[in-house]
Design a protein around this motif. Structure first.
Motif, PDB file in Angstrom:
ATOM      1  N   UNK A  94       0.847  -1.205   0.000  1.00 59.27           N
ATOM      2  CA  UNK A  94       0.000   0.000   0.000  1.00 59.27           C
ATOM      3  C   UNK A  94       0.877   1.248   0.000  1.00 59.27           C
ATOM      4  N   UNK A  95       0.309   2.356  -0.439  1.00 62.27           N
ATOM      5  CA  UNK A  95       1.070   3.595  -0.574  1.00 62.27           C
ATOM      6  C   UNK A  95       1.720   4.019   0.742  1.00 62.27           C
ATOM      7  N   UNK A  96       1.012   3.807   1.843  1.00 60.98           N
ATOM      8  CA  UNK A  96       1.541   4.245   3.141  1.00 60.98           C
ATOM      9  C   UNK A  96       2.832   3.523   3.496  1.00 60.98           C
ATOM     10  N   UNK A  97       2.993   2.296   3.030  1.00 61.34           N
ATOM     11  CA  UNK A  97       4.214   1.529   3.302  1.00 61.34           C
ATOM     12  C   UNK A  97       5.249   1.769   2.209  1.00 61.34           C
ATOM     13  N   UNK A  98       4.798   1.849   0.966  1.00 63.42           N
ATOM     14  CA  UNK A  98       5.711   2.040  -0.163  1.00 63.42           C
ATOM     15  C   UNK A  98       6.449   3.369  -0.101  1.00 63.42           C
ATOM     16  N   UNK A  99       5.910   4.324   0.621  1.00 62.84           N
ATOM     17  CA  UNK A  99       6.540   5.645   0.710  1.00 62.84           C
ATOM     18  C   UNK A  99       7.623   5.717   1.782  1.00 62.84           C
ATOM     19  N   UNK A 100       7.774   4.673   2.601  1.00 62.98           N
ATOM     20  CA  UNK A 100       8.782   4.678   3.661  1.00 62.98           C
ATOM     21  C   UNK A 100      10.192   4.584   3.064  1.00 62.98           C
ATOM     22  N   UNK A 101      11.196   5.140   3.739  1.00 59.78           N
ATOM     23  CA  UNK A 101      12.563   5.165   3.172  1.00 59.78           C
ATOM     24  C   UNK A 101      13.096   3.788   2.786  1.00 59.78           C
ATOM     25  N   UNK A 102      12.878   2.769   3.623  1.00 60.14           N
ATOM     26  CA  UNK A 102      13.393   1.440   3.317  1.00 60.14           C
ATOM     27  C   UNK A 102      12.709   0.872   2.078  1.00 60.14           C
ATOM     28  N   UNK A 103      11.415   1.097   1.976  1.00 62.62           N
ATOM     29  CA  UNK A 103      10.682   0.629   0.801  1.00 62.62           C
ATOM     30  C   UNK A 103      11.133   1.374  -0.450  1.00 62.62           C
ATOM     31  N   UNK A 104      11.361   2.671  -0.339  1.00 62.02           N
ATOM     32  CA  UNK A 104      11.825   3.455  -1.476  1.00 62.02           C
ATOM     33  C   UNK A 104      13.201   2.975  -1.952  1.00 62.02           C
ATOM     34  N   UNK A 105      14.081   2.647  -1.015  1.00 65.66           N
ATOM     35  CA  UNK A 105      15.396   2.134  -1.389  1.00 65.66           C
ATOM     36  C   UNK A 105      15.269   0.799  -2.113  1.00 65.66           C
ATOM     37  N   UNK A 106      14.345  -0.044  -1.665  1.00 66.70           N
ATOM     38  CA  UNK A 106      14.112  -1.316  -2.334  1.00 66.70           C
ATOM     39  C   UNK A 106      13.538  -1.106  -3.731  1.00 66.70           C
ATOM     40  N   UNK A 107      12.595  -0.178  -3.853  1.00 62.54           N
ATOM     41  CA  UNK A 107      12.001   0.137  -5.149  1.00 62.54           C
ATOM     42  C   UNK A 107      13.041   0.684  -6.118  1.00 62.54           C
ATOM     43  N   UNK A 108      13.939   1.531  -5.621  1.00 61.77           N
ATOM     44  CA  UNK A 108      14.984   2.104  -6.479  1.00 61.77           C
ATOM     45  C   UNK A 108      15.928   1.020  -6.986  1.00 61.77           C
ATOM     46  N   UNK A 109      16.304   0.098  -6.104  1.00 62.04           N
ATOM     47  CA  UNK A 109      17.178  -0.991  -6.524  1.00 62.04           C
ATOM     48  C   UNK A 109      16.480  -1.862  -7.563  1.00 62.04           C
ATOM     49  N   UNK A 110      15.224  -2.200  -7.296  1.00 59.98           N
ATOM     50  CA  UNK A 110      14.498  -3.036  -8.257  1.00 59.98           C
ATOM     51  C   UNK A 110      14.394  -2.343  -9.611  1.00 59.98           C
ATOM     52  N   UNK A 111      14.114  -1.042  -9.607  1.00 56.15           N
ATOM     53  CA  UNK A 111      13.985  -0.311 -10.869  1.00 56.15           C
ATOM     54  C   UNK A 111      15.273  -0.388 -11.683  1.00 56.15           C
ATOM     55  N   UNK A 112      16.421  -0.295 -11.017  1.00 53.90           N
ATOM     56  CA  UNK A 112      17.698  -0.372 -11.716  1.00 53.90           C
ATOM     57  C   UNK A 112      17.913  -1.752 -12.322  1.00 53.90           C
ATOM     58  N   UNK A 113      17.514  -2.795 -11.579  1.00 56.20           N
ATOM     59  CA  UNK A 113      17.650  -4.157 -12.097  1.00 56.20           C
ATOM     60  C   UNK A 113      16.692  -4.370 -13.260  1.00 56.20           C
ATOM     61  N   UNK A 114      15.454  -3.936 -13.104  1.00 53.32           N
ATOM     62  CA  UNK A 114      14.427  -4.124 -14.135  1.00 53.32           C
ATOM     63  C   UNK A 114      14.810  -3.401 -15.426  1.00 53.32           C
ATOM     64  N   UNK A 115      15.357  -2.198 -15.289  1.00 54.52           N
ATOM     65  CA  UNK A 115      15.733  -1.394 -16.450  1.00 54.52           C
ATOM     66  C   UNK A 115      17.138  -1.692 -16.944  1.00 54.52           C
ATOM     67  N   UNK A 116      17.835  -2.625 -16.274  1.00 54.14           N
ATOM     68  CA  UNK A 116      19.197  -3.034 -16.638  1.00 54.14           C
ATOM     69  C   UNK A 116      20.161  -1.855 -16.602  1.00 54.14           C
ATOM     70  N   UNK A 117      19.991  -1.002 -15.601  1.00 49.50           N
ATOM     71  CA  UNK A 117      20.902   0.129 -15.404  1.00 49.50           C
ATOM     72  C   UNK A 117      22.050  -0.346 -14.523  1.00 49.50           C
ATOM     73  N   UNK A 118      22.959  -1.046 -15.137  1.00 53.11           N
ATOM     74  CA  UNK A 118      24.046  -1.673 -14.382  1.00 53.11           C
ATOM     75  C   UNK A 118      24.830  -0.659 -13.560  1.00 53.11           C
ATOM     76  N   UNK A 119      24.986   0.532 -14.107  1.00 56.68           N
ATOM     77  CA  UNK A 119      25.774   1.537 -13.410  1.00 56.68           C
ATOM     78  C   UNK A 119      25.115   2.019 -12.131  1.00 56.68           C
ATOM     79  N   UNK A 120      23.817   1.705 -11.947  1.00 53.97           N
ATOM     80  CA  UNK A 120      23.095   2.127 -10.754  1.00 53.97           C
ATOM     81  C   UNK A 120      22.814   0.979  -9.781  1.00 53.97           C
ATOM     82  N   UNK A 121      22.851  -0.248 -10.264  1.00 54.88           N
ATOM     83  CA  UNK A 121      22.476  -1.383  -9.423  1.00 54.88           C
ATOM     84  C   UNK A 121      23.335  -1.454  -8.161  1.00 54.88           C
ATOM     85  N   UNK A 122      24.644  -1.314  -8.340  1.00 58.10           N
ATOM     86  CA  UNK A 122      25.539  -1.511  -7.208  1.00 58.10           C
ATOM     87  C   UNK A 122      25.460  -0.364  -6.205  1.00 58.10           C
TER      88      UNK A 122
END
Length: 238
Positions: A94-122
């Motif tokens: 839910x939005x209330x949980x997805x907006x938390x810092x830990x969730x945002x960091x997880x979402x950012x990492x997943x986005x880099x993997x999904x988009x194959x942005x190797x320079x950002x994954x690490x």
């Protein structure tokens, strides 16, 4: 005095104690302990099954403690290279949980993997690792378990990338390998040597070991990564 039958019974109305529902913190910590046991054995498929069952309980759907289930679940899906399932698990937040810092960091990492942005994954993996270690959960071992899952993902991602580069290239420059693998040259050289790669110091060119393409079996997620490696060469080289 009237006689009383010996078989007569006396009914006394006693208050029925209310069932105590465990607090979300206690409930999720108990579930997390089960997931941590799977991680200690590096049984990520077992962790996924247990976390998916736990995620079916929506009693505390919008409580921050839900991240104790979702973060290990998503990282385990990434470790086994099941990106669609990882995406679906994140979409259930839910939005209330997805907006938390830990969730945002997880979402950012997943986005880099999904988009194959190797320079950002690490770099985003490191950000999630540091945030997990600094998490405000009351039990100290939580941060350690989450951080170990991030480390396991980075290791698996780097290993798959090594394999994909070996399939995509006959030779590859050092600078490009550094982008794909997120390692400085002094760390990269011994790691690449351990993978059977030859490095020519004068030209700064790697030669991966030969791969018999007829024996390659690509899963959908791996095929997406393979196509991204070959399609994104120009962008990364420029």
């Amino acid at each position: 005095m009237p006689e009383t039958s010996a078989s007569a019974s006396i009914v006394v109305d006693l208050p029925i104690p209310e069932a105590r529902t465990p607090s979300p913190q206690v409930s999720h910590f108990q579930l997390f302990a089960q997931l941590a046991a799977f991680q200690s054995k590096r049984d990520h498929y077992g962790l996924i099954q247990a976390a998916e069952r736990a995620d079916l309980d929506t009693a505390y759907d919008a409580h921050p403690m839900r991240l104790l289930i979702t973060i290990p679940l998503v990282l385990s899906y990434l470790i086994v290279n099941d990106l669609p399932s990882a995406k679906f698990a994140l979409m259930r937040l839910p939005d209330a949980v997805a907006s938390l810092p830990l969730a945002q960091a997880m979402l950012n990492l997943f986005a880099s993997v999904w988009e194959k942005r190797y320079e950002h994954v690490y770099s985003r993996g490191e950000a999630l690792f540091n945030l997990a270690r600094q998490s405000e959960f009351s039990q100290a071992e939580v941060g350690g378990v989450l951080a170990s899952l991030v480390t396991a993902f980075i290791e698996s991602f780097r290993q798959r990338t090594f394999a994909l580069l070996s399939k995509a290239y006959t030779t590859i420059p050092l600078t490009l390998v550094q982008v794909y693998l997120g390692l400085p040259s002094d760390e990269l050289l011994p790691v690449a040597s351990g993978q059977g790669w030859h490095f020519d110091a004068p030209t700064h060119i790697f030669t991966p070991p030969c791969v018999a393409r007829s024996h390659i079996s690509l899963t959908p997620s791996t095929l997406m990564m393979f196509n991204a490696v070959t399609d994104n060469v120009a962008r990364l080289e420029n």
